[in-house]
Design a protein around this motif. Structure first.
Motif, PDB file in Angstrom:
ATOM      1  N   GLN A 114      10.744 -16.414   3.359  1.00 18.17           N
ATOM      2  CA  GLN A 114      10.307 -15.137   3.927  1.00 18.17           C
ATOM      3  C   GLN A 114      10.035 -14.111   2.816  1.00 18.17           C
ATOM      4  O   GLN A 114       9.117 -13.314   2.926  1.00 18.17           O
ATOM      5  N   PHE A 115      10.815 -14.148   1.731  1.00 19.01           N
ATOM      6  CA  PHE A 115      10.555 -13.252   0.601  1.00 19.01           C
ATOM      7  C   PHE A 115       9.162 -13.520   0.038  1.00 19.01           C
ATOM      8  O   PHE A 115       8.386 -12.594  -0.213  1.00 19.01           O
ATOM      9  N   PHE A 116       8.837 -14.781  -0.158  1.00 13.17           N
ATOM     10  CA  PHE A 116       7.517 -15.176  -0.664  1.00 13.17           C
ATOM     11  C   PHE A 116       6.405 -14.684   0.255  1.00 13.17           C
ATOM     12  O   PHE A 116       5.421 -14.090  -0.192  1.00 13.17           O
ATOM     13  N   LEU A 117       6.559 -14.931   1.552  1.00  9.38           N
ATOM     14  CA  LEU A 117       5.511 -14.550   2.515  1.00  9.38           C
ATOM     15  C   LEU A 117       5.329 -13.036   2.578  1.00  9.38           C
ATOM     16  O   LEU A 117       4.195 -12.536   2.558  1.00  9.38           O
ATOM     17  N   ILE A 118       6.426 -12.299   2.642  1.00  2.00           N
ATOM     18  CA  ILE A 118       6.347 -10.838   2.772  1.00  2.00           C
ATOM     19  C   ILE A 118       5.818 -10.191   1.498  1.00  2.00           C
ATOM     20  O   ILE A 118       4.909  -9.361   1.538  1.00  2.00           O
ATOM     21  N   TRP A 124      -1.261  -8.655  -1.771  1.00  2.00           N
ATOM     22  CA  TRP A 124      -2.635  -8.710  -1.269  1.00  2.00           C
ATOM     23  C   TRP A 124      -3.045  -7.392  -0.598  1.00  2.00           C
ATOM     24  O   TRP A 124      -4.130  -6.881  -0.835  1.00  2.00           O
ATOM     25  N   ALA A 125      -2.149  -6.836   0.222  1.00  2.00           N
ATOM     26  CA  ALA A 125      -2.496  -5.654   1.021  1.00  2.00           C
ATOM     27  C   ALA A 125      -2.421  -4.341   0.234  1.00  2.00           C
ATOM     28  O   ALA A 125      -3.202  -3.427   0.498  1.00  2.00           O
ATOM     29  N   LEU A 126      -1.494  -4.246  -0.722  1.00  2.00           N
ATOM     30  CA  LEU A 126      -1.235  -2.953  -1.371  1.00  2.00           C
ATOM     31  C   LEU A 126      -1.796  -2.821  -2.783  1.00  2.00           C
ATOM     32  O   LEU A 126      -1.964  -1.707  -3.273  1.00  2.00           O
ATOM     33  N   LEU A 127      -2.015  -3.924  -3.430  1.00  2.00           N
ATOM     34  CA  LEU A 127      -2.528  -3.868  -4.800  1.00  2.00           C
ATOM     35  C   LEU A 127      -4.006  -4.256  -4.792  1.00  2.00           C
ATOM     36  O   LEU A 127      -4.513  -4.789  -3.820  1.00  2.00           O
ATOM     37  N   SER A 128      -4.670  -4.011  -5.858  1.00  2.00           N
ATOM     38  CA  SER A 128      -6.112  -4.300  -5.941  1.00  2.00           C
ATOM     39  C   SER A 128      -6.391  -5.632  -6.624  1.00  2.00           C
ATOM     40  O   SER A 128      -7.472  -5.845  -7.158  1.00  2.00           O
ATOM     41  N   SER A 129      -5.447  -6.532  -6.593  1.00  2.00           N
ATOM     42  CA  SER A 129      -5.566  -7.789  -7.319  1.00  2.00           C
ATOM     43  C   SER A 129      -6.461  -8.812  -6.628  1.00  2.00           C
ATOM     44  O   SER A 129      -7.034  -9.679  -7.289  1.00  2.00           O
ATOM     45  N   TYR A 130      -6.563  -8.749  -5.314  1.00  2.00           N
ATOM     46  CA  TYR A 130      -7.292  -9.757  -4.544  1.00  2.00           C
ATOM     47  C   TYR A 130      -8.161  -9.077  -3.498  1.00  2.00           C
ATOM     48  O   TYR A 130      -7.780  -8.040  -2.943  1.00  2.00           O
ATOM     49  N   PRO A 131      -9.303  -9.686  -3.198  1.00  2.00           N
ATOM     50  CA  PRO A 131     -10.151  -9.112  -2.138  1.00  2.00           C
ATOM     51  C   PRO A 131      -9.408  -9.131  -0.797  1.00  2.00           C
ATOM     52  O   PRO A 131      -8.633 -10.043  -0.513  1.00  2.00           O
ATOM     53  N   ARG A 132      -9.675  -8.151   0.002  1.00  2.00           N
ATOM     54  CA  ARG A 132      -8.995  -8.046   1.305  1.00  2.00           C
ATOM     55  C   ARG A 132      -9.746  -8.889   2.340  1.00  2.00           C
ATOM     56  O   ARG A 132     -10.263  -8.393   3.332  1.00  2.00           O
ATOM     57  N   THR A 133      -9.757 -10.187   2.066  1.00  2.00           N
ATOM     58  CA  THR A 133     -10.383 -11.164   2.952  1.00  2.00           C
ATOM     59  C   THR A 133      -9.386 -12.290   3.182  1.00  2.00           C
ATOM     60  O   THR A 133      -8.360 -12.365   2.484  1.00  2.00           O
ATOM     61  N   ASP A 134      -9.691 -13.157   4.121  1.00  2.00           N
ATOM     62  CA  ASP A 134      -8.825 -14.323   4.343  1.00  2.00           C
ATOM     63  C   ASP A 134      -8.727 -15.173   3.072  1.00  2.00           C
ATOM     64  O   ASP A 134      -7.646 -15.640   2.708  1.00  2.00           O
ATOM     65  N   ALA A 135      -9.855 -15.347   2.408  1.00  2.00           N
ATOM     66  CA  ALA A 135      -9.867 -16.126   1.164  1.00  2.00           C
ATOM     67  C   ALA A 135      -9.037 -15.427   0.084  1.00  2.00           C
ATOM     68  O   ALA A 135      -8.323 -16.087  -0.686  1.00  2.00           O
ATOM     69  N   GLY A 136      -9.115 -14.110   0.034  1.00  2.85           N
ATOM     70  CA  GLY A 136      -8.322 -13.358  -0.931  1.00  2.85           C
ATOM     71  C   GLY A 136      -6.834 -13.508  -0.658  1.00  2.85           C
ATOM     72  O   GLY A 136      -6.027 -13.654  -1.594  1.00  2.85           O
ATOM     73  N   LEU A 137      -6.456 -13.491   0.609  1.00  5.53           N
ATOM     74  CA  LEU A 137      -5.048 -13.677   0.973  1.00  5.53           C
ATOM     75  C   LEU A 137      -4.564 -15.074   0.582  1.00  5.53           C
ATOM     76  O   LEU A 137      -3.484 -15.232   0.013  1.00  5.53           O
TER      77      LEU A 137
END
Length: 188
Positions: A114-118, A124-137
């Motif tokens: 759960q730590f990993f998932l959260i 993904w949601a709060l930082l600008s490291s990955y696109p906010r897409t399913d593929a980015g997640l």
């Protein structure tokens, strides 16, 4: 009267031992360590399993995080990390009545997962490291897998030390064994 006094002394010794183990483990968070290889997940499980007062059980890992984050520093993800440790406390509540290797191992795995998932969702949601897409997640989760193994290894090592150390102390000092009343127990 002596029996009651003896039980109170045993409960006090158990309480001191539990808090001593938690304080010692908390200090280890400040020691150099690989990413995510920390004792806090194990502290959340251990405090929840051993401290019967729910309020105290939830408070201990948060206090550990606050005290050590004042030294280490906070991040944008800190609220999610803290929330994740509260989820680990909930998982640890399943260990109150019965603690054995399989149950502790299962709780440790669930806490790490759960730590990993959260937290990776937070990256993904709060930082600008990955696109906010399913593929980015998915990319974020894949990139986080090495950190998951560190989390799981740290939780496993520290859970073994905390629960195993307490179990060993009970075996070496039978006075510490819990009798009919629970230690650190308050209103549920």
């Amino acid at each position: 009267m002596n029996m009651e006094k003896s039980e109170k002394e045993a409960a006090l010794l158990r309480t001191i031992l539990i808090f001593g183990i938690i304080v010692f483990a908390a200090a280890l968070r400040l020691a150099p360590h690989p990413w995510n290889f920390t004792p806090v997940g194990a502290i959340a499980l251990f405090s929840s399993a051993m401290v019967h007062d729910r309020r105290v059980a939830f408070l201990l890992p948060i206090l550990v995080m606050l005290a050590t984050d004042l030294i280490i520093g906070f991040s944008k993800l800190s609220p999610l990390v803290y929330a994740s440790f509260l989820v680990s406390v909930l998982i640890g509540r399943l260990l109150i009545q019965k603690r054995n290797l399989l149950r502790i191992g299962g709780a440790t795995f669930l806490g790490s997962l759960q730590f990993f998932l959260i937290t990776n969702f937070g990256v993904w949601a709060l930082l600008s490291s990955y696109p906010r897409t399913d593929a980015g997640l998915m990319t974020c989760y894949l990139a986080g897998v090495p950190f998951f193994w560190n989390t799981l290894a740290g939780d496993a090592v520290y859970s073994t030390l905390l629960f195993g150390g307490f179990f060993l102390a009970e075996r070496l000092a039978p006075r510490l064994r819990q009798s009919g009343i629970s230690n650190i127990q308050a209103r549920h």
